[in-house]
Design a protein around this motif. Structure first.
Motif, PDB file in Angstrom:
ATOM      1  N   VAL A  66      -9.669   3.405  -2.219  1.00  0.00           N
ATOM      2  CA  VAL A  66      -9.380   4.632  -2.961  1.00  0.00           C
ATOM      3  C   VAL A  66     -10.525   5.616  -2.765  1.00  0.00           C
ATOM      4  O   VAL A  66     -11.688   5.299  -3.018  1.00  0.00           O
ATOM      5  CB  VAL A  66      -9.194   4.355  -4.466  1.00  0.00           C
ATOM      6  CG1 VAL A  66      -8.913   5.659  -5.208  1.00  0.00           C
ATOM      7  CG2 VAL A  66      -8.071   3.354  -4.689  1.00  0.00           C
ATOM      8  N   PRO A  80      -6.222  11.763  -4.614  1.00  0.00           N
ATOM      9  CA  PRO A  80      -6.646  10.467  -4.077  1.00  0.00           C
ATOM     10  C   PRO A  80      -6.100  10.264  -2.663  1.00  0.00           C
ATOM     11  O   PRO A  80      -4.942  10.583  -2.379  1.00  0.00           O
ATOM     12  CB  PRO A  80      -6.044   9.442  -5.045  1.00  0.00           C
ATOM     13  CG  PRO A  80      -5.651  10.234  -6.255  1.00  0.00           C
ATOM     14  CD  PRO A  80      -5.304  11.595  -5.752  1.00  0.00           C
ATOM     15  N   ASP A  96      -2.996   2.191  -6.514  1.00  0.00           N
ATOM     16  CA  ASP A  96      -4.075   1.395  -5.951  1.00  0.00           C
ATOM     17  C   ASP A  96      -3.505   0.162  -5.260  1.00  0.00           C
ATOM     18  O   ASP A  96      -2.278   0.007  -5.139  1.00  0.00           O
ATOM     19  CB  ASP A  96      -5.092   1.026  -7.038  1.00  0.00           C
ATOM     20  CG  ASP A  96      -4.468   0.227  -8.183  1.00  0.00           C
ATOM     21  OD1 ASP A  96      -3.408  -0.406  -7.981  1.00  0.00           O
ATOM     22  OD2 ASP A  96      -5.058   0.217  -9.293  1.00  0.00           O
ATOM     23  N   ILE A 134      -2.847   5.868  -9.752  1.00  0.00           N
ATOM     24  CA  ILE A 134      -4.225   6.326  -9.684  1.00  0.00           C
ATOM     25  C   ILE A 134      -4.401   7.638 -10.423  1.00  0.00           C
ATOM     26  O   ILE A 134      -5.441   7.896 -11.020  1.00  0.00           O
ATOM     27  CB  ILE A 134      -4.663   6.481  -8.214  1.00  0.00           C
ATOM     28  CG1 ILE A 134      -4.541   5.152  -7.478  1.00  0.00           C
ATOM     29  CG2 ILE A 134      -6.093   7.005  -8.116  1.00  0.00           C
ATOM     30  CD1 ILE A 134      -4.839   5.256  -6.002  1.00  0.00           C
TER      31      ILE A 134
END
Length: 362
Positions: free
Chosen positions: A119, A151, A162, A168
């Motif tokens: 990430v 992200p 994730d 996220i």
């Protein structure tokens, strides 16, 4: 280990600096002596462009670029001249890209190391800073900015979840947007016998659009230093909390150098709240060297379960941890060198090396 060059073009000044050790900080895990350095800790190159009189009215333009092994930061700042008794204005545009290891990083080897977990955060911010004139020992800054957070994975593609399949972003989309109003107040006092320092930050997410984040986040840092003969004792307490909308990457990451030594970055916990205490006693050994002993401890105050997706639980973070040890501080023409040997609550031993405030020129 680095080079710096200044070029004058009319009234403009261009500073070019390339440094291969600036902000270098690594940690080694005993007994295997594995390299556990954070990808965020090494700045290998920087470029700074300054113009002191952009439009002929003493307007200042600063453009800076920092590039690390895995991260980068670009900042454009424009300042207009104002009377000293009025708030000083600074318009800025900033873009940064960095691995998100403090919350989504995966601790291994009993919390001695953190990886990025695939990430990365790409952040774009546009805003205005207003610095109030200093009054006595107090100063304050008010800022408002629009922030766009996206992200991405290690290949640069936008992601929404994730590795475990949890969202996220707060919105659930490929990005979060917010307008943030921030107030920061600072107090600083230093004497021959010690120092006192206090900083309070309050951030408020403003609901300009219904889908944008609405939250309130505050953080404080209080430090007190006392001279005890030739020795110097420094104690600090850091805490904070966030209420309202929250993306996982906004959680407070506890652990690592500057937090609780003996752990990887964020390996103690990541929660909606945090409290970290640090104590360090420094004793001069000679004109160039100091010896230190330290004790760090930190907790997420049981708030990790309130972070969306609870990444702290999934990664097995304890939520509380302490580290103690000793170190050396060296003053040299290259800068301030730091060596710390820390032992954490799991009896894991970590050796940190740091180099800061480097200044070199050609």
């Amino acid at each position: 280990m680095g080079a710096q060059k200044s070029i004058h073009a009319g009234r403009a000044k261009i500073d070019v600096n390339v440094d291969f050790t600036h902000k270098l900080c690594t940690s080694l895990m005993f007994p295997a002596f594995r390299d556990t350095s954070s990808p965020l800790s090494l700045v290998i190159g920087s470029l700074c462009i300054k113009h002191p009189n952009l439009f002929g009215g003493s307007e200042k333009l600063d453009v800076s670029w920092d590039k690390g092994l895995y991260d980068s930061n670009v900042l454009v700042a424009f300042r207009r001249p104002r009377p000293e008794w009025r708030p000083q204005q600074c318009f800025f545009i900033q873009h940064c890209l960095s691995p998100e290891i403090g919350v989504h990083g995966t601790p291994v080897d009993n919390f001695s190391r953190s990886g990025s977990g695939g990430v990365n955060l790409s952040k774009l911010a546009v805003g205005l800073d207003l610095s109030e004139p200093a009054s006595s020992k107090w100063s304050s800054t008010t800022s408002v900015k629009f922030e766009h957070v996206r992200p991405i994975n290690d290949d640069g593609r936008a992601i929404t979840r994730d590795l475990d399949g949890f969202p996220i972003t707060c919105s659930g989309n490929t990005h979060d947007s917010m307008v943030v109003l921030k107030q920061e107040s600072r107090f600083a006092k230093a004497t021959d016998q010690g120092l006192s320092h206090f900083t309070m930050q309050i951030e408020q997410g403003i609901p300009v659009v219904s889908k944008w984040l609405i939250f309130n986040r505050f953080k404080f840092v209080a430090s007190k230093g006392v001279r005890l003969g030739p020795a110097f004792l420094l104690a600090s307490l850091t805490g904070g909390s966030i209420v309202g909308d929250m993306a996982p990457y906004q959680a407070f990451a506890i652990g690592g150098l500057g937090s609780v030594r003996g752990y990887g970055e964020g390996a103690v916990g990541s929660g909606r709240s945090c409290l970290v205490a640090n104590t360090e006693l420094a004793l001069p050994l000679n004109e160039m060297t100091e010896g230190t002993i330290f004790l760090d401890c930190g907790t997420d105050l049981g708030s990790s379960r309130l972070v969306p997706g609870n990444p702290s639980l999934r990664q097995g973070k304890p939520g509380f941890g302490y580290g103690f040890g000793y170190g050396l501080r060296f003053k040299s023409p290259l800068g301030h060198l730091q060596v710390d040997y820390a032992i954490n609550a799991f009896n894991q031993k970590t050796l940190y090396f740091g180099v800061t405030n480097l200044a070199s020129s050609t």
